[in-house]
Each structure stands twice: as structure tokens, then as C-alpha cells.
Design an enzyme around this catalytic site. Structure first.
Site, mmCIF file in Angstrom:
data_model
loop_
_atom_site.group_PDB
_atom_site.id
_atom_site.type_symbol
_atom_site.label_atom_id
_atom_site.label_comp_id
_atom_site.label_asym_id
_atom_site.label_seq_id
_atom_site.Cartn_x
_atom_site.Cartn_y
_atom_site.Cartn_z
ATOM 1 N N PHE A 91 0.843 -1.200 0.000
ATOM 2 C CA PHE A 91 0.000 0.000 0.000
ATOM 3 C C PHE A 91 0.873 1.243 0.000
ATOM 4 O O PHE A 91 1.954 1.275 0.607
ATOM 5 C CB PHE A 91 -0.910 0.033 1.227
ATOM 6 C CG PHE A 91 -1.987 -1.012 1.250
ATOM 7 C CD1 PHE A 91 -2.867 -1.141 0.188
ATOM 8 C CD2 PHE A 91 -2.118 -1.860 2.337
ATOM 9 C CE1 PHE A 91 -3.879 -2.115 0.224
ATOM 10 C CE2 PHE A 91 -3.119 -2.821 2.384
ATOM 11 C CZ PHE A 91 -4.000 -2.946 1.317
ATOM 12 N N GLU A 92 0.331 2.272 -0.640
ATOM 13 C CA GLU A 92 1.013 3.542 -0.822
ATOM 14 C C GLU A 92 1.404 4.233 0.491
ATOM 15 O O GLU A 92 2.351 5.001 0.539
ATOM 16 C CB GLU A 92 0.065 4.441 -1.611
ATOM 17 C CG GLU A 92 0.691 5.611 -2.242
ATOM 18 C CD GLU A 92 -0.287 6.253 -3.214
ATOM 19 O OE1 GLU A 92 -1.183 5.556 -3.724
ATOM 20 O OE2 GLU A 92 -0.154 7.463 -3.432
ATOM 21 N N GLY A 93 0.648 3.979 1.551
ATOM 22 C CA GLY A 93 0.994 4.589 2.838
ATOM 23 C C GLY A 93 2.349 4.145 3.343
ATOM 24 O O GLY A 93 2.925 4.786 4.221
ATOM 25 N N GLY A 135 -0.424 8.373 -5.977
ATOM 26 C CA GLY A 135 0.633 7.524 -6.536
ATOM 27 C C GLY A 135 0.301 7.007 -7.924
ATOM 28 O O GLY A 135 1.106 6.272 -8.502
ATOM 29 N N HIS A 158 2.919 11.493 -6.309
ATOM 30 C CA HIS A 158 3.231 11.190 -4.911
ATOM 31 C C HIS A 158 4.741 11.004 -4.718
ATOM 32 O O HIS A 158 5.329 11.561 -3.784
ATOM 33 C CB HIS A 158 2.467 9.925 -4.500
ATOM 34 C CG HIS A 158 2.304 9.744 -3.019
ATOM 35 N ND1 HIS A 158 1.847 8.591 -2.456
ATOM 36 C CD2 HIS A 158 2.536 10.574 -1.980
ATOM 37 C CE1 HIS A 158 1.799 8.716 -1.136
ATOM 38 N NE2 HIS A 158 2.209 9.910 -0.828
#
Lengths: 256, 321, 321, 256
Positions: free
Chosen positions: A53-55, A134, B125
Site C-alpha cells: 500500500f502507498e501509505g 501515486g 506522490h
């Protein structure tokens, strides 16, 4: 087969997406259907599927009924192998550690380019959308699957703005732009599953969802579609798939 | 200075040399800390989306009527709404700006950006991350392999396409981002500013190193002895930090890893209200929840005990086996 | 490929795509792990100086007669002696190469480098770090502000002086280093290779991400459940790792943070012996301590119980309050 | 004064070096005398002196009798505020967080350039020295103090090889080479304390150690020295300084 009338568009989208993922793969999943589909795949006999996951998470097992509201929430880290910085998890894509990027899409075009930034003129947009997140990075750096709702205004010949690159203007234009790796290879909707021509890089229908006609797919698409020579019909969701999915998302957070 | 200009090394070093980086106590009140953020500054914000957002400090900036800030954060959610709607930020530099997947687009963002009175400067991002990282490293740029070919690239001429002198490959050089001040919420730190962050760290370490001053809000101030017992758990070192404020539930109604999850009823009511009317709905929210309370604890009591307890129960359950 | 050439992105991605990065058990013997390092490879070595050196694996490489390696490490001490003296490395890429401040210059290094039969390729410490980091990020270079103006710069034409397109400043671009294999010793990891490193981490995280394969030696193999209870303590993720070997005291006679300090009597005797005669002294050391023992545990028993216990007592005292 | 005959060259070097450090400063210390001197300063009423080590340490308090054998050993982390990657601690210098770099030296020249790489021709060296380590980075990025033994072969007009830049060829040559920040500002030996001329950037004697003559310093230096107009005589080490030092290094590891 008996369950064919008993699932929503989001549900078949999720089930077909889960089927596209294999045990042992490393899958970078966006929020919503991708997260849910990857979690479903884990629960359907693919426990060795690693979800990123992007987090900043590697190898999470999201708990049933505790779907996170974004990929940056603590629920994404439950029983993960590793938690790291969010730029660092994206750098894993750049380095090449990830097999598949898996995202939702707001608007896609014939070359698999995605728009999540602007409807209308970017200088004076009709709608300012949320933006890349993202998405641009994932689609630039990884082989990608897109799962999205099939609507005419979402499937357009050319997106208003390329937030996340597919094959840009087709042929070698993606590689020429400085993106030699990755690229979208599957688009999954509630109507059909799509691939891309190896040469022109234009989208084409690979298989129709159960009960869906070619005409129906074309009618919901904003440009003339190509159909693969051997277009097949997808097996409908099984009871096990649907039951497991409903166990994971009992409140229908992502499958309403 | 425009928010996309790269500072010269001489300027960066001079600004840093002026700071008192010594080991000293820095505990101040929320009001005093907000006073370190001045009109027109570039403000880097820690956390991401609905996680470890320094909400108490943002809330206090609105109360103090701060203006014309340029705020940067990896991903922005309802904090961005408040920064625009509360009148403190003219520009938000980020990769994603919405209320969250559960509620979709931010009507508040749309209202201000589509009308042209506020700016949303979009980067990928990874680009945001490498901009903070370059800033923290003291270099003017870092190379990345995304944004190339997309329409984001021409949208951001501040980044430069570049032919690699080693491989001949195309790369994008993204410019360093060194905010005037960073505001970061952490689970715990000592009075000097040595901070421990549990779980997701997002871009906070790079941001703290990049910024020209750092304000930490923290759930808890612990002793320096406790920090020194596990020096490999320190994520932000004291010399980056200029002020420390103890604010329990300082990220509410967002989450703080291992302590509390988002207060969803409050969030849902908020979203319904501002999406119904991004101007009047926001004004009513601000009047009741930002300008109304005497202090942060009174804001928490407006969220209500039931929500706070439930969010805490969920938050702590992260550590259930 | 020369050790200073930057790999193209296509090559990097292809090599990585070929690796089995899936979640799978990777536990092998020390002998099998050493077999993954082949003659002529570029080998990145974890730890620094006398800390967390993967000594057991280096020891096994010498026993297996590996040849013509190019080894890179942030700082090299007696491990470098053994790599040269044991015949496995022709080149060492590092920032500092000596036996340690207590003993001064390495006579073994001097013997081989001054005679010209081995090469010591020198970079600054930061440059080594940024070379591994670039490799781990998948970019061909990173910019730094050191080495400029010194005689190290002309010594290393592999790095390129560069005028910054943002600020006009001079910078040095150092080339990515992506070793064929990295060998890293850790306190604990699971059978998949998820590794926890306590205390000093040196450049090991960047090195693990940069290398095209990674061998972990570990003091202890723990369950994946234990790793998943504290995911923010994982420093190296499993998908970088190709082999895991459990070797208690695998950094001996160097130290492993929190577990044991260097075994100083053994080190002192070693240094006296090889400095007295870098060829015959080394040969005698290798015969007795590397080729002689049946296995690593027998090597430890040659160091002796007294040294092992004393080093452990000192090592564990890190956690005394 | 009564202790003047009771200290070694290493001891006065360490004591004078410790005096150069102020409470509240952030000092990046190399192994040997710098580590010991910075630790001594902490113990002599400057507990707010923060010591950084190259291994990746911020704010350590080294324990008496437990001097580390390098700045990469666990002993360097005792009661530290933070432990981080070794490239990351060097990046703190590049960003500008550190007040003073503090190193030993093997060979120095009139412009403060240091050589720790080669004696003789680098292509066929008479002696291959250990190399830069962090020395080049520290001297490139930070205001620096050098503590070293005073010998004619170590104090030379021009070093054989510039490992760690001082002022290169004097005047603005350091800045012109791309090093606008930092630079060596003190050299401390067992004979004297040196500074650098603000314009020519050439070394000059600021003060003589107790009992040392100007002639003695010149005799031990390989080039003609400049003496500052107001050359002073340094106060000898006090009993407190010497006793504390000997408590820290009872085995004379660094002060033999």
C-alpha cells in the site's frame, strides 16, 4: 451460474479483479476495489499474495469488516511484514520489486491513459479531480491492472488530461517518453476484460462478462472497440467468491 | 519566494546556521506554537490523508487568522478543506486532494480551485517525496523516473527533463522543497524534540530535515531518559525541532496510529455539511467547531465522548494479536 | 562489467524481474549460501568497520576458494585483510581501509595494494552511501556536495562534476552501485528474509535494495508471526532476500550490536601476526582459523569460551540502564 | 602550572581540543583524540554538547573506560538521542545541521588540506594510507577543527594528495571548487593552536602551548610559519582536566 443475478456491478468487478492475481505475486493496490480484490484473492487460496500500500506497507492482511478508508490508515498495516516511508514504498516500484500495480480509474482512453486530474481545460477546469496520488508513479513504473466502472463518459477516445500514462499515443510512444518499463496490461470492468495490442498498444476486448453482449460493451464505450479474435465469456462469480467478498465488506463500503 | 523555486545552498546554510539547534527545552503552548507560523509562509504538513494530521495546530492557525500560506503535504484530505475554507492557505502543493474514497471529491477544494481564488499545485506522490527528500539532503534536486510522458510534466515546468550523463536515459529532476516551517504530529517526543513515530511514517522524516523550522505536536511528552534507552526508535532528531506542544488527540478527528482511528461520525457529518454547501456549510462548521470552543479539549468534547472512546478502542486494537 | 559502470534501467529491471521475489522460505546452509556467490561477482558487504560484518560467510567464501570478487563496503577493516589475503577479492571499493584506530594501517592491504596485485578503489564515505542509495532507488546517480575540489575527484572519473540546472551550483553526480550480491548479517529475521536490525544500521538497507541478490546471515531465525507483530521494526523486506542462514556469532570476531562486542584478544593476536608478516602471518592465520576448523562452531571454539562470554557480556550491557 | 611536567603530548592535545568546544554545539567527532576531547568537554561542565559519530549516532555519552575502537561500534551509541544510517548522519552535515567537524589528521599543509590516502605518487604509492572515510565529507561540508601530532613530515607545504579539502590553493579556490560552506578554522597540536588568514587562507599560529617557543614550532614545521600579531600563550591543563581525561581513558587507548 445460479448466482448470476445475485451480484452487483462492483461485486463482479471485484471478483474478476481478484482472479487476475496469482499466489506469490507482489501487488501494489490502490484504495477501493483494488484493495478489496487483492484481499479477496488472499482469502481465496492465495495467502502468499503480497499486498503493498502507498501509505508505506508491505504484505498486509486486511481484516474482514475492517476495510481502511484510505491506503494511508493504520488498518492497512495489520499483520504486515513491513511498514516504511511512503516515498520508499514507491521507490520499490521504481527499482522493480513489484509485479503488478492495481488501481481504480475515473477516466481511461484507447491507449490506457488515465485521467484523475481535470475534466475540461486544465487552466479552467469544469471539474478539478483529486489528482494523481501515486497513480502516475504506479502506472509509470509497473505492469498495471485497472479496475473501473464501465460508462461512456469514462471510456473515451482521448482523456482530457493524462495523469497516469498508459501507452500515451500508442506504438513506442511510452518507451520514447522515458518509460521503458511497465504499462497497463489489463482493464477490468463490470462488462468485460480488456488487454492491449502488442504493437499498436490500443485497447481490445479479451473476454465478455457473463450475460454481456459485445454490443452492450460497445454502446457503453466512447470510441470504436476492437475485439480479440478469440473473445471468450468469463465464468460467473462462484458462491464462494461472493460469500468471501461479502464477509470482507459486510457494510458494502466498496461494493455498494 | 514562489513555492517552486529552489533555494541556493548559501541561503539554506545561512538560514540553518541562524537557528538555535542546541539541546534545549522547547515546550510551548499551542497558541505560541501557531505564532511561529507567519502569514505568507510555506508550510509543510506531516502525516497523510487522515493519518497523524496536525489538526490541533491547523485549527489554531485558523483561529489566529493566519493568511496566504502555501501548504505542502504528500496527500491532503479534509485538512485541505479547512486550510482553504478557513482562509489560511492560498495554495496547496500535493499529489491528491479529496475528502477520501468514502466521500469522493472535495466540494470545498472544487469550489475554490475552479473559481480560481485558490491554487492546487499537483505533483505525483513520488515527486512530492523526492522534493522533501532533496530538501532534507541539502541538494537542489533528485532524479525520478515517473511523471515523464504524462500531462503532469508540462503542468510542472518547475521540474526539468534531463538526459542522464551515465546512461543516456531520460529522467526527471524534481526540485528540492524546503518549507519555511513544518508541522508534524507524533505519538511521543521529549522536551528537546526527539520524536518517536509508531507505524506509518509517511514523509515526515524527510520533511522535518528539509524545513527551516519544525513544530511538533505530540500525544505525550516523555523524558529524555526514555528516548535515550532506545535511540534507534528516534525518528526525528531534536536539532531539527524548534517547538514542542503536548496535545492529546491532536490529530482528531483524523487518526493517530496505535492510539485512535478517525472519528467517523464527526467526519461524516462534516462531509455532508460542507458538500451540501462548500461556503455556508464550511462557515457553520468553523463557527461551531473551530471558533466556538474555548480550547482544544472543548473541541474534543464537541466531538463527544462516545466517538473518542470508540476511536481509541479501534486505534489500540492495532496491537491486539 | 567494471565495478564502476552504471547499469542501464532495462538491465536492472530485467535482472530483478527474473528473481523469485515471492513470499517463500529461503533457509539454507552456510555452504549453500556461499555457493550463490560466484567467481568474479561484485559483492556488497553489510555492516561497517568491526560491526555486524558477515564474517561467517566471508570465512566460508575463503574456504570454498572463491576468486576475483570486487567487494564494496562503507568502511573496511580486518574483513578486507581476509578478502585480499584469503585470495577471494581482487578489488575493494570503500572509503576507509585499515585494521582500526587501535592498530593503525593494514599491512596486509599495504602489501597487496602497493605491490599492485590488488586494487583499493577509494570514495568518500558519503559517496559510498549515495552510490548504494541510488542503486536501491533505481536511478543512475545521486548528487552530492563533497569530493569536489579534492584529489579524490580526479581519482574517480566514474563520478561526474555537474552544473545544477536549478541553481547553477557545482555538484558531483556519483554513479549507482548495484552489486551482484549483498551479504548482510542481522540480529534476527524470519525464514522469508524479513529482517530486524538493532542499533546501527550503517548502509545495509540501501545495500539490500540495490543488490541483485541478497544473502542474510542471522543470529536467530524468528517466526513470521513475530515479525508481523511489529512491522515498523522490519528494516529489510523479504522480497529483497534470496537466502537466509542462521549463524549464531556470525560476525565474530567482530561485534553484533546488543549481543556481543569484538573479541579483542583474538583481534590483537591476529593483527600482531599479520602485521609482522602480511604473507606468512596471514597464511598461518588462515590455516589455523579458516581452513582448519570443521565448521563455524569449531572456529568459535578456537576463539575460546572466555572471549565469547566476555564479548557477550559487554555486548548485552548496551541495554543496561 | 604545577602540572606542566605531568602530561603527555596526547593529553595536552586532548585538553586543548576539549577547550575549543562549547556547550550547546553539535560536534561531529572522528575516532581517537576528537572523540575523547568531545567526551571530555561534556564531562567538564558542557553536558549540552551534542556529539555525532559517523556510524550513525546523534548525542552519545561515551562511558568512562569504555572508549569505542571506532566510531562504528555499539559503544558510540550509549545513551544517544538517535541512531540512524551512516549516510544519513553525513547528510546532516550536508544540510547544515552540524556546527563543527572535528578530526585527527595524518598530514596537513599550509592551506589546511589533509592527506590520509597516499604517501608518494597515487599511481605507485610509497604508502597506501587508509583513505578518506568521512574525512572528505566532513571537511567539505562543515566548519572544522583538526587535532594532530606536530611533526615536520606531517606539517608540509603541500600534501601529496588532498583527501580532505582545507582551502585548496588558498584565496577563494575552495568556494570556486564548489565548496561554499565550512572550512577548517582551527588546527590544534601539542605545540600550538593555529587559525587561518581570512584572505589568503594560509595557516598561522594563534597561540603557543605552555613552555613551547615559536622557534620550536617552526623547527617542527615543513614550511615557513606566519605568527599572528597577538600570539598568546595557552593556559596549561588543569588538574581537573587531566584527572577527568584519565578517568575517561584509564587504559590510555588514545592518550598513550
Amino acid at each position: 451460474m445460479t448466482s448470476s443475478n445475485r451480484y452487483t456491478a462492483s461485486e463482479i468487478l471485484t471478483v474478476l479483479s481478484a482472479r487476475a492475481l496469482e499466489n506469490g505475486q507482489l501487488v501494489f493496490a490502490g484504495i477501493g476495489i483494488p484493495l478489496l480484490a487483492a484481499t479477496l484473492a488472499q482469502r481465496l487460496g492465495r495467502p502468499g499474495l503480497t499486498i503493498l500500500f502507498e501509505g508505506g506497507v508491505i504484505g498486509a492482511f486486511v481484516e474482514p469488516g475492517k476495510l481502511p478508508p484510505s491506503t494511508n490508515d493504520q488498518r492497512c498495516t495489520k499483520r504486515a511484514n513491513m511498514v516504511l516511508g511512503s516515498a520508499d514504498v514507491l521507490l520499490l516500484l521504481q527499482r522493480g520489486y513489484v509485479d503488478i500495480g492495481f488501481m481504480g480509474g475515473a477516466q481511461i482512453d484507447q491507449y490506457g491513459n488515465l485521467n484523475s486530474s481535470f475534466i475540461g481545460d486544465p487552466d479552467a477546469p469544469k471539474v478539478r479531480l483529486p489528482g494523481s496520488g501515486g497513480g502516475n508513479d504506479i502506472s509509470s513504473l509497473t505492469n498495471m491492472i485497472v479496475a473501473m466502472k464501465h460508462e461512456k463518459r469514462r471510456f473515451v477516445e482521448q482523456v482530457d488530461f493524462i495523469t497516469s500514462p498508459g501507452y500515451l499515443r500508442g506504438q513506442n510512444s511510452r518507451t520514447d517518453a522515458g518509460l521503458p518499463a511497465g504499462g497497463v496490461f489489463r482493464v477490468i470492468t463490470e462488462l468485460a476484460v480488456f488487454g492491449f495490442d502488442a504493437e499498436t498498444r490500443r485497447i481490445k476486448v479479451l473476454s465478455l462478462n457473463p450475460g454481456v453482449t459485445a454490443e452492450e460493451v460497445q454502446d457503453n464505450t466512447g470510441f470504436p472497440l476492437t475485439f480479440d479474435d478469440g473473445v471468450t465469456v468469463t465464468e460467473p462469480p462462484t458462491n464462494e467468491e461472493l460469500e468471501t467478498l461479502r464477509m470482507l465488506d459486510p457494510e458494502r463500503l466498496f461494493t455498494a | 519566494m514562489p513555492s517552486s523555486d529552489v533555494q541556493s545552498y548559501a541561503t539554506l546554510r545561512e538560514d540553518l546556521a541562524k537557528r538555535d539547534r542546541s539541546l534545549r527545552e522547547k515546550v510551548v503552548s499551542l497558541e505560541e506554537a501557531a505564532g511561529l507560523v507567519r502569514d505568507g509562509m510555506q508550510v509543510g504538513i506531516g502525516g497523510s490523508t487522515m493519518s497523524r494530521t496536525p489538526m490541533a495546530l491547523i485549527w489554531e492557525l485558523i483561529r489566529q487568522g493566519r493568511k496566504q500560506l502555501s501548504c505542502s503535504r504528500c496527500i491532503v484530505s479534509t485538512d485541505g478543506d479547512l486550510l482553504f475554507g478557513g482562509g489560511v492557505a492560498d495554495e496547496i502543493v500535493t499529489s491528491w486532494f479529496a475528502q477520501g474514497i468514502l466521500w469522493g471529491l472535495s466540494k470545498v477544494m472544487r469550489h475554490h480551485v475552479e473559481a480560481g481564488d485558490k491554487r492546487y499545485q499537483e505533483w505525483s506522490h513520488l515527486a512530492m517525496g523526492m522534493r522533501f527528500r532533496a530538501g532534507g539532503m541539502g541538494v537542489p534536486f533528485l532524479p525520478i523516473r515517473s511523471m515523464l510522458g504524462s500531462d503532469l510534466m508540462p503542468l510542472r515546468p518547475e521540474a526539468k527533463e534531463f538526459d542522464c550523463p551515465f546512461t543516456g536515459e531520460k529522467l526527471l529532476l524534481v526540485p528540492a522543497l524546503n518549507p519555511d516551517v513544518a508541522i508534524i504530529h507524533v505519538q511521543r517526543c521529549d522536551a528537546y524534540g526527539n520524536a518517536q513515530i509508531d507505524g506509518l511514517q509517511f514523509m515526515d522524516i524527510d520533511l522535518a530535515l528539509a524545513a527551516n523550522s519544525v513544530i511538533l505536536t505530540t500525544e505525550r511528552i516523555v523524558s529524555n531518559d526514555q528516548i535515550r534507552r532506545m535511540p534507534d526508535h528516534t525518528k526525528i532528531p531534536f536539532m531539527c525541532v524548534d517547538a514542542v506542544v503536548e496535545v492529546p488527540y491532536g490529530a482528531a478527528p483524523h487518526e493517530c496510529y496505535g492510539l485512535y482511528e478517525p472519528m467517523m461520525k464527526h467526519m461524516e457529518a462534516y462531509v455532508a455539511q460542507v458538500n451540501a454547501d462548500p461556503v455556508e456549510g464550511m462557515k457553520a462548521y468553523l463557527d461551531r467547531f473551530v471558533y466556538g470552543p474555548k480550547n482544544w479539549t472543548e473541541f474534543l468534547s464537541l466531538i463527544g465522548m462516545e466517538e473518542i472512546v470508540e476511536a481509541s478502542r479501534q486505534g489500540r486494537s492495532m496491537y491486539n494479536d
